[in-house]
Design a protein around this motif. Structure first.
Motif, PDB file in Angstrom:
ATOM      1  N   ILE A  96       0.839  -1.202   0.000  1.00  0.00           N
ATOM      2  CA  ILE A  96       0.000   0.000   0.000  1.00  0.00           C
ATOM      3  C   ILE A  96       0.874   1.252   0.000  1.00  0.00           C
ATOM      4  CG2 ILE A  96      -0.442   0.463   2.445  1.00  0.00           C
ATOM      5  CD1 ILE A  96      -3.104   0.223  -0.229  1.00  0.00           C
ATOM      6  N   LEU A  97       2.056   1.162   0.611  1.00  0.00           N
ATOM      7  CA  LEU A  97       2.998   2.278   0.590  1.00  0.00           C
ATOM      8  C   LEU A  97       3.477   2.560  -0.837  1.00  0.00           C
ATOM      9  CD1 LEU A  97       4.802   4.230   2.355  1.00  0.00           C
ATOM     10  CD2 LEU A  97       6.546   2.458   2.130  1.00  0.00           C
ATOM     11  N   VAL A  98       3.734   1.512  -1.598  1.00  0.00           N
ATOM     12  CA  VAL A  98       4.175   1.685  -2.989  1.00  0.00           C
ATOM     13  C   VAL A  98       3.100   2.434  -3.781  1.00  0.00           C
ATOM     14  CG1 VAL A  98       4.691   0.469  -5.146  1.00  0.00           C
ATOM     15  CG2 VAL A  98       5.676  -0.339  -3.008  1.00  0.00           C
ATOM     16  N   ILE A  99       1.859   1.998  -3.648  1.00  0.00           N
ATOM     17  CA  ILE A  99       0.762   2.638  -4.388  1.00  0.00           C
ATOM     18  C   ILE A  99       0.574   4.082  -3.927  1.00  0.00           C
ATOM     19  CG2 ILE A  99      -1.731   2.580  -4.778  1.00  0.00           C
ATOM     20  CD1 ILE A  99      -1.489  -0.492  -4.714  1.00  0.00           C
ATOM     21  N   ALA A 100       0.594   4.299  -2.619  1.00  0.00           N
ATOM     22  CA  ALA A 100       0.404   5.659  -2.087  1.00  0.00           C
ATOM     23  C   ALA A 100       1.530   6.581  -2.544  1.00  0.00           C
ATOM     24  CB  ALA A 100       0.330   5.607  -0.568  1.00  0.00           C
ATOM     25  N   ASN A 101       2.767   6.114  -2.503  1.00  0.00           N
ATOM     26  CA  ASN A 101       3.887   6.948  -2.958  1.00  0.00           C
ATOM     27  C   ASN A 101       3.783   7.254  -4.443  1.00  0.00           C
ATOM     28  OD1 ASN A 101       4.997   7.096  -0.432  1.00  0.00           O
ATOM     29  ND2 ASN A 101       6.593   5.599  -0.805  1.00  0.00           N
ATOM     30  N   PHE A 102       3.324   6.288  -5.226  1.00  0.00           N
ATOM     31  CA  PHE A 102       3.148   6.535  -6.653  1.00  0.00           C
ATOM     32  C   PHE A 102       2.106   7.627  -6.880  1.00  0.00           C
ATOM     33  CE2 PHE A 102       0.805   5.713 -10.593  1.00  0.00           C
ATOM     34  CZ  PHE A 102       1.821   5.920 -11.504  1.00  0.00           C
ATOM     35  N   ILE A 103       0.979   7.528  -6.200  1.00  0.00           N
ATOM     36  CA  ILE A 103      -0.099   8.511  -6.378  1.00  0.00           C
ATOM     37  C   ILE A 103       0.358   9.899  -5.947  1.00  0.00           C
ATOM     38  CG2 ILE A 103      -2.387   9.208  -5.539  1.00  0.00           C
ATOM     39  CD1 ILE A 103      -3.055   6.203  -5.367  1.00  0.00           C
ATOM     40  N   GLU A 104       1.018   9.976  -4.803  1.00  0.00           N
ATOM     41  CA  GLU A 104       1.395  11.277  -4.254  1.00  0.00           C
ATOM     42  C   GLU A 104       2.534  11.942  -5.015  1.00  0.00           C
ATOM     43  OE1 GLU A 104       2.128  10.294  -0.186  1.00  0.00           O
ATOM     44  OE2 GLU A 104       0.002   9.929   0.216  1.00  0.00           O
ATOM     45  N   SER A 105       3.374  11.169  -5.673  1.00  0.00           N
ATOM     46  CA  SER A 105       4.556  11.757  -6.308  1.00  0.00           C
ATOM     47  C   SER A 105       4.358  12.113  -7.782  1.00  0.00           C
ATOM     48  CB  SER A 105       5.742  10.806  -6.179  1.00  0.00           C
ATOM     49  OG  SER A 105       5.509   9.622  -6.914  1.00  0.00           O
ATOM     50  N   GLN A 106       3.330  11.580  -8.410  1.00  0.00           N
ATOM     51  CA  GLN A 106       3.161  11.808  -9.846  1.00  0.00           C
ATOM     52  C   GLN A 106       2.412  13.103 -10.133  1.00  0.00           C
ATOM     53  OE1 GLN A 106       4.676   9.906 -12.129  1.00  0.00           O
ATOM     54  NE2 GLN A 106       5.476   8.741 -10.422  1.00  0.00           N
ATOM     55  N   ASP A 107       2.623  13.597 -11.322  1.00  0.00           N
ATOM     56  CA  ASP A 107       1.912  14.784 -11.789  1.00  0.00           C
ATOM     57  C   ASP A 107       0.442  14.417 -12.013  1.00  0.00           C
ATOM     58  OD1 ASP A 107       1.698  16.671 -14.769  1.00  0.00           O
ATOM     59  OD2 ASP A 107       1.820  17.489 -12.744  1.00  0.00           O
ATOM     60  N   LYS A 108      -0.442  15.311 -11.658  1.00  0.00           N
ATOM     61  CA  LYS A 108      -1.879  15.026 -11.745  1.00  0.00           C
ATOM     62  C   LYS A 108      -2.329  14.702 -13.166  1.00  0.00           C
ATOM     63  CE  LYS A 108      -3.135  17.777  -7.766  1.00  0.00           C
ATOM     64  NZ  LYS A 108      -3.925  18.892  -7.264  1.00  0.00           N
ATOM     65  N   SER A 109      -1.756  15.348 -14.151  1.00  0.00           N
ATOM     66  CA  SER A 109      -2.176  15.110 -15.535  1.00  0.00           C
ATOM     67  C   SER A 109      -1.818  13.703 -16.009  1.00  0.00           C
ATOM     68  CB  SER A 109      -1.538  16.140 -16.464  1.00  0.00           C
ATOM     69  OG  SER A 109      -0.134  16.021 -16.429  1.00  0.00           O
ATOM     70  N   LEU A 110      -0.871  13.085 -15.360  1.00  0.00           N
ATOM     71  CA  LEU A 110      -0.458  11.735 -15.737  1.00  0.00           C
ATOM     72  C   LEU A 110      -1.592  10.728 -15.567  1.00  0.00           C
ATOM     73  CD1 LEU A 110       1.996   9.861 -16.444  1.00  0.00           C
ATOM     74  CD2 LEU A 110       2.123   9.469 -14.003  1.00  0.00           C
ATOM     75  N   PHE A 111      -2.401  10.897 -14.524  1.00  0.00           N
ATOM     76  CA  PHE A 111      -3.470   9.937 -14.257  1.00  0.00           C
ATOM     77  C   PHE A 111      -4.551   9.984 -15.334  1.00  0.00           C
ATOM     78  CE2 PHE A 111      -1.511  10.523 -10.125  1.00  0.00           C
ATOM     79  CZ  PHE A 111      -1.314   9.214  -9.755  1.00  0.00           C
ATOM     80  N   HIS A 112      -4.677  11.118 -15.983  1.00  0.00           N
ATOM     81  CA  HIS A 112      -5.620  11.220 -17.099  1.00  0.00           C
ATOM     82  C   HIS A 112      -5.119  10.405 -18.292  1.00  0.00           C
ATOM     83  CE1 HIS A 112      -8.877  12.840 -19.405  1.00  0.00           C
ATOM     84  NE2 HIS A 112      -8.041  13.308 -20.322  1.00  0.00           N
ATOM     85  N   GLU A 113      -3.817  10.403 -18.500  1.00  0.00           N
ATOM     86  CA  GLU A 113      -3.227   9.641 -19.601  1.00  0.00           C
ATOM     87  C   GLU A 113      -3.213   8.142 -19.307  1.00  0.00           C
ATOM     88  OE1 GLU A 113       0.617  11.306 -20.391  1.00  0.00           O
ATOM     89  OE2 GLU A 113      -0.176  13.340 -20.303  1.00  0.00           O
ATOM     90  N   LEU A 114      -3.076   7.784 -18.047  1.00  0.00           N
ATOM     91  CA  LEU A 114      -3.032   6.374 -17.641  1.00  0.00           C
ATOM     92  C   LEU A 114      -4.394   5.949 -17.103  1.00  0.00           C
ATOM     93  CD1 LEU A 114       0.364   6.384 -15.712  1.00  0.00           C
ATOM     94  CD2 LEU A 114      -0.036   5.542 -18.025  1.00  0.00           C
ATOM     95  N   GLU A 115      -5.417   6.054 -17.932  1.00  0.00           N
ATOM     96  CA  GLU A 115      -6.783   5.797 -17.473  1.00  0.00           C
ATOM     97  C   GLU A 115      -6.964   4.376 -16.947  1.00  0.00           C
ATOM     98  OE1 GLU A 115      -9.725   6.860 -20.368  1.00  0.00           O
ATOM     99  OE2 GLU A 115      -8.636   8.687 -20.891  1.00  0.00           O
ATOM    100  N   ARG A 116      -6.484   3.403 -17.673  1.00  0.00           N
ATOM    101  CA  ARG A 116      -6.665   2.003 -17.277  1.00  0.00           C
ATOM    102  C   ARG A 116      -5.954   1.708 -15.957  1.00  0.00           C
ATOM    103  NH1 ARG A 116      -4.760  -2.299 -21.477  1.00  0.00           N
ATOM    104  NH2 ARG A 116      -4.276  -0.298 -22.339  1.00  0.00           N
ATOM    105  N   GLU A 117      -4.724   2.175 -15.831  1.00  0.00           N
ATOM    106  CA  GLU A 117      -3.965   1.947 -14.602  1.00  0.00           C
ATOM    107  C   GLU A 117      -4.591   2.695 -13.434  1.00  0.00           C
ATOM    108  OE1 GLU A 117      -2.637   2.773 -17.508  1.00  0.00           O
ATOM    109  OE2 GLU A 117      -1.402   1.038 -18.009  1.00  0.00           O
TER     110      GLU A 117
END
Length: 188
Positions: free
Chosen positions: A115-136
């Motif tokens: 859960i730490l890996v997932i949380a660190n990934f979410i918190e460290s990435q640019d917000k626009s990235l999640f729009h590009e990685l819709e499936r993930e």
């Protein structure tokens, strides 16, 4: 490290991490050294990212050793904070490993690491990235919802709720962008 051959150092460290004849504590310390090397040579990470991530992901899948799984997940969590773009080509494998750990692993420490890996990934990435990685993004969202709905360790559930809140806020911004109404009044 700047005056040394980084490839030779990384080859040696990844070899020692994967060497099952070594003590687990020594292998875990090698993983910490690997993370410190990445912090120092961050700009050179794209050249070595496959070697580093493959080594850590292989250790997470090591079923017999809790120490190695937890250490690998901890290092992956640190890498998520350090390497913002370098991690993207491995995100599928990282999500798979975290999901498998959260669903199948009996170790509470391994679940906390995942859960730490997932949380660190979410918190460290640019917000626009999640729009590009819709499936993930959808997979991460569903995994976090599953964790919060299940009976895990209290700390794991709390961390998952925090990560889910951050992810929900990011997704909400894309789905419902703030509209700005602007009126121009011209006096002739």
């Amino acid at each position: 490290i700047s005056w040394c051959n980084t490839q030779n150092i990384l080859d040696r460290i990844t070899h020692e991490i994967q060497n099952t004849s070594r003590k687990e504590d020594d292998r875990a310390k090698c993983m910490e050294v690997l993370v410190n090397i990445i912090k120092i040579t961050n700009e050179m990470l794209p050249k070595y990212e496959s070697q580093i991530f493959n080594c850590l992901l292989k250790c997470v899948n090591h079923q017999h050793s809790e120490i190695m799984r937890v250490s690998s997940l901890s290092c992956l969590g640190e890498l998520c904070k350090i390497c913002k773009l370098g991690i993207l080509c491995h995100i599928q494998e990282i999500i798979d490993v975290c999901e498998r750990t959260l669903v199948e692993d009996q170790s509470p420490l391994a679940k906390k690491g995942a859960i730490l890996v997932i949380a660190n990934f979410i918190e460290s990435q640019d917000k626009s990235l999640f729009h590009e990685l819709e499936r993930e993004t959808l997979r991460i969202y569903r995994l976090l919802k599953k964790v919060t709905a299940s009976r895990y360790d209290e700390e794991v559930e709390h961390r998952a709720l925090q990560a889910l809140g951050v992810l929900s806020g990011i997704v909400r911004e894309f789905m419902f962008p703030k509209t700005k109404i602007q009126h121009d009044i011209k006096i002739l």
